[in-house]
Design a protein around this motif. Sequence first.
Motif, PDB file in Angstrom:
ATOM      1  N   VAL A   1       1.116   4.570   0.972  1.00 53.24           N
ATOM      2  CA  VAL A   1       0.416   5.524   1.827  1.00 53.24           C
ATOM      3  C   VAL A   1       1.178   6.832   1.830  1.00 53.24           C
TER       4      VAL A   1
ATOM      5  N   GLU B   1       5.866   8.456   2.121  1.00 56.69           N
ATOM      6  CA  GLU B   1       6.148   7.712   3.350  1.00 56.69           C
ATOM      7  C   GLU B   1       7.534   7.088   3.298  1.00 56.69           C
ATOM      8  N   VAL B   2       7.901   6.620   2.108  1.00 57.87           N
ATOM      9  CA  VAL B   2       9.217   6.010   1.957  1.00 57.87           C
ATOM     10  C   VAL B   2      10.310   7.039   2.220  1.00 57.87           C
TER      11      VAL B   2
ATOM     12  N   LYS C   1       0.852  -1.189   0.000  1.00 55.42           N
ATOM     13  CA  LYS C   1       0.000   0.000   0.000  1.00 55.42           C
ATOM     14  C   LYS C   1       0.883   1.232   0.000  1.00 55.42           C
TER      15      LYS C   1
END
Lengths: 374, 527, 407, 75
Positions: A6, A138-139, A4
């Motif tokens: 996100v 997010e990464v 996912k």
Amino acid sequence: MNPKLVEKLSLWQLAILIFIFEVGSVAVVGVGQEAKQDAWIAIALATGIGIGLIAFYMFLLSKLPGKNLFEILVFCLGKWVGKFIGALYVLYFFYIASRVLRDFCELIITVIFKRTPIETIAITMMLVIVYMLYLGLEVLGRTSEVFIPYVFSFIIFIGLGTLFSGEMEFKNLQPILADGIGPIAKAIFPQLLTFPFGEMIAFMMIIPYLTKFKKAGKVSIAAVAISGLMIIYASVIQITTLGLNMWERSSFPLLSAAREISLLAFIERVDLIIVFIVMYGIIVKVSVFFYGGLKGIEVIINKPYRTLVFPLGMVISYFSIQISDTFAEHIEEGIMVIPMFLHLPFQLFIPALITPILIWKVKKQQRRTDNESV
Amino acid sequence: MSLFDILFKRHKNKQGNKKTEEELFEQDEISKQYFTNLKKNKNQLKNLFQDTFDFNIDSIKIADQEACVCYLGTMLDKDALTNKVLNAAKSSSKQSLLMDIEEIRDTYFPTCAFEYADNFHKVVWQVLNGYAVIMVDGQKKALALEIGNKEHRAIMEPSTQTIIRGPKESFVENINTNISLVRRRIKNPRLTFESMIIGRDTKTTVAIGYIGNIMNEDILNEVRNRLKKVDIGGVLDSGNIEEFIKDKSFTPFPLTFNTERPDSICGHILEGKAAIFVDGSPFVLTVPSVLTDFFQSSEDYYQPFLMSSFIRAIRYISFMVALVLPSLYVALSTFHQELMPTQLLVSIQAQREGVPFPAVIEIFIMELTFEVLREAGVRMPRAVGQTVSIVGALVIGQAAVEAGLVSNVLVIVVAFTAIASFVSPIYNFSISTRLLRFILILCAAVYGLYGVLLFLIVMVIHLVSLRSFGVPYLAPIAPFKLEDQGDVFVRLPLWTNRTRPTYLYTKSPIKKEGSGKPSPPMQKGGG
Amino acid sequence: MKRKCLLILVMVAFVLTGCWDSVELNDIAIVTGMAIDPGEDKKYRLTLEYMNPANFSKTSSQQGAPVSTMVQEGNSIADLAGKVNVGASRQLVFSHTRVLFINEKIAEEGILGFLDGLERSAPFRNDFNILITKSHKAEDYVKINNPLEKVPSLKLQKQAKSFAEGWGGDPKVVLSDFIDALISKGRNPVTNTVVLKGDPEKGSKQESNMSNGREALILFDGLAVFDNEKLAGYLSLDDSRNYMWTQDLKQTTLTFPCHDHGDSAKEKQYVNVRVPNSRTKMETYYRNEQPVLKVNIYTEAQIIETQCSDDLTKIDTFKKLEKNAEKYIEESVGRTISKTQKEYGVDIFGFGEALYRQDYKKFKDVEDDWNKEFARAEVVVSAKVQIRRAGTKSKSFLTELSDGMEE
Amino acid sequence: MITLTFCTVYIALLSLVSTIDMFIYKQSFLTSLSYLFMQGKGTNEWMINVGVGVGFLYAIAVDYRLKKGKGSQKG
């Protein structure tokens, strides 16, 4: 089965991003040369202003929670004017991203490589950033979480290393306030104000995607304060180790300072540490600007940004080389043109202009909802 | 029947697992109907098994009724069969009372583990499982008796994950034995094992083990769903399952943890993870797993915490060494001579004099040689394995250097890298470093340290984007969880570790109340 | 699918590009020393000393000389370094340069010509010693063999380090210090000097390592004083230690007379103390338009050797010795400073910088002719010595002897 | 759409860069714009040109695929 993707950041991640964003490139390039040995005072004052600035940005964002800068622009100025100003912001972000990338390429080319073409550095670096942004915000946050201990402890290490190598001379900081506050004021405005602190306007694209938006203000202010301290620390290292003259003449003063480290007759030649700090700092910085621009495009054309990451990443690497032919041109633009004609309008004037409109419109909206509810 | 079989059944009913043996047989186009007529059943069975030599149908008479017992002769102990069934048949044939199948069981096989098969699929299933199936003419059900005594390996010391202090048992191929090994350690009625059958042809029993009031329900459902989706011909080892339930295939890192140590499986189950047992495999998987799991050995918890923390630090360091040391050598020696201290540079340079290959090729040759040797050492019969290592040591260590093909330093680099790569307690994690090492060497050869750094950053980006059953792979580090740090890079004393890993979102996050800090007895009185 | 494409692209970008900067260790030679002489037709004559790695290998040692040198003439140092392969087989790596020898004739003409190149280029590090060579050509200095250290330049650097740590005779001037002093208006550069004793011809032969005595030896020989970029003159070895007293001398041994009586140096009795730690504070201020240069030296010491019969268990003896030591230091440092004032008139001590820090406005007025101010300044040296302990024996046997004699 | 955005951003940045060059070098807009393309002969600038080219092709490919995807959804 894709994971996912996100786009949520935790507060801790935001703080880290702000820290690396601020410290990463500034610590190495060296700022506040106009203030001479009082640079650290200038930086301290500028940090104060920077805190005010981020508080101001947070204030704008808190008026319309969950909306980013572009959506606020559209809200205030209407669809067409808002989108036009938004497009200008996109250009601004991309342009600054290219400049930041160029800074790094220059460092690598001067310090590490002699014959490697600068273009390959720009492209490989950009590919990494593209990969990161493709995987999502997010990464970026999490990668920073992994690297923050290294970035932080390496900067601390450089200070301690030069100290224990006996290269620091604190008398280089004297005399304090020799020429009064004139030079300090000159260093703060416009240089220190816009770079690194004003550049935080790019975080107006990121802060709305926090999991806990309400506490973001305090966290980002704390992060700015800590990074201010870190920049002061770095500049003190630079001035005390190199002396005023050398510091003013070095292209990458922290690197020159780190070269003085020699501990236990074995820990020496630690250039690599600096290159790592800068490298990661630059990745974060370019990513944040790039992400800001992409999000802006997302608002303008109403399509998810993910497919655009690669092509526009290539455009940025292209312009990182094209913006200036020579290092001298690059520096001159950085001092003469960019702060006055790009940084100031985009970081201060436009946000300041939309503030009254925003407050007025929000109030109007509230009144309307109040009326409706009554 | 043993306790866990009952638990199986309960959950099979509750969850309504679709993947039962019956369903699988339907895929094979075997009819389901069980006839009351014995002959028809016999024929049906004979058609199905055709002429495999070990399939037997012996006609007997039980309680004066036509009956037959069918079994796979290779799957059960024939002596036991004779004792149990044929004697019973003999003794019963003297009576001439009509009995239905329940009565037959109650009367003649009161001690045997049994199951009724009311459809043909079940009959086939039980025969394949090594049961003796007694079919009686005119009955609606067949009786499957567990004769037992299938051949399997005894529980031995673990061969791949040895430890010095701690339990010395390891899992075996039999799933029931494996489950019992876990059961014996965790005496908690909420410890649940759900079974399902996977594999079109092998019809392997796979069991998910977890503790109901700890394990997060969402993750558990995800595990169940993924296992249900597995569609594969044969499951021969847990490794087959692993590939199907991974979140992402295109990664060198193992996304499920595997071990043959019951104690570490128990530890994981107690933390709130699910264990996946596969019949026929001594390696049990646990999911979700995170990167740091692969740096933890169960022995860490049996040794004093200071020692364990130190050893853990060694593991992380040696992971980095195994990953970057060869590429660092390439980068420093061909790009950044200025970064080495003068003395070191001179001695490396002196040793490289006369070496005909560029550093990259040199290191590639040596790393490849080493990989070949390692592979040969693993595959060789044990008696020959010695020879391989001697030849390897001589060829690599001595002859190559003396012949001037490689330099001494390089041998040290390769040897140290190799030893460092063995430090990870889980074998398939150390494989991943082997692969990445080669890519890193390439990067170093092209861009020097810049390339190495760039690739490391890419690797971290890749790592943080990974998820194992929805849990971020780098979990306690990124996203950073302060509460979990006591058991990541260091192991704090067990009494400080009060919570379960927060990234697993367990139902009962608190492991124990109170500090429980050991302290000397209070001094009585004062004076 | 898309990601795979991207990955392949990354790989392609990696593999197709690159390798520009890689150079095998077999193809480089490590430069350890440089010597600059005036050229015959051209501006400079550059001698590069680089290592012969085969000589350092453990298995096949002693193949050929440990270093070889390469001499060229040209107009700029960078140009010479660039085209060195006119005679050398390998690419030269300058990042491990240890010593830069400059012929005094070059130094007299000014050394600005090549300093920029050294500072600007990334390969040069800031850790090589700059030495001015007296007597012989600088070229000879990179050739002198030594049995303990195979590489002449490495030997020199080690020698300088040990000398600085043991006796405090080396000001540890590296490139950045030199340039700093050059730019600064309140300080002028100094460097150490070396002199060659013996026969350079014989000293450069390998056979010279076989004999116990040295055919040729490089010795430190005091400081070279620069007036901006030009060599102005020299200070003796004792003066160079006195100079170091003003610059936070770390360690030294000090021999001073323990009595006031006795006139000629030979008649006196001496005490030797080891100084493990010393701090210096420099102050510059104006008193009635007269610049005052004040040096405060705070130091600790322990007695190593005594020729006097004073009882070392007495406080009074310590007090007396401390006073004598202070006097000795004050006199000798003061002498060196006034010698510099009179002979060269350049501020090598950094008194101008001290004024810059302490009274910025005043310094701004006088910065352009600070050296003149320096020359007419009044010098005040005050030392504070604390003798802490007296070695492993408390009373000297000399005390016992003299006691016995008195009885 | 992707291609359009790509081109717009490219052209806009191009004009921004040449405007800044215009001020720095005090020349006309067109001269600085042409300099952007002229300079760099003999250097390695072809690499970034290739990079942009690949980006452009990628954009076209994505657009094409999106269009096809939409078409098949409708049909």
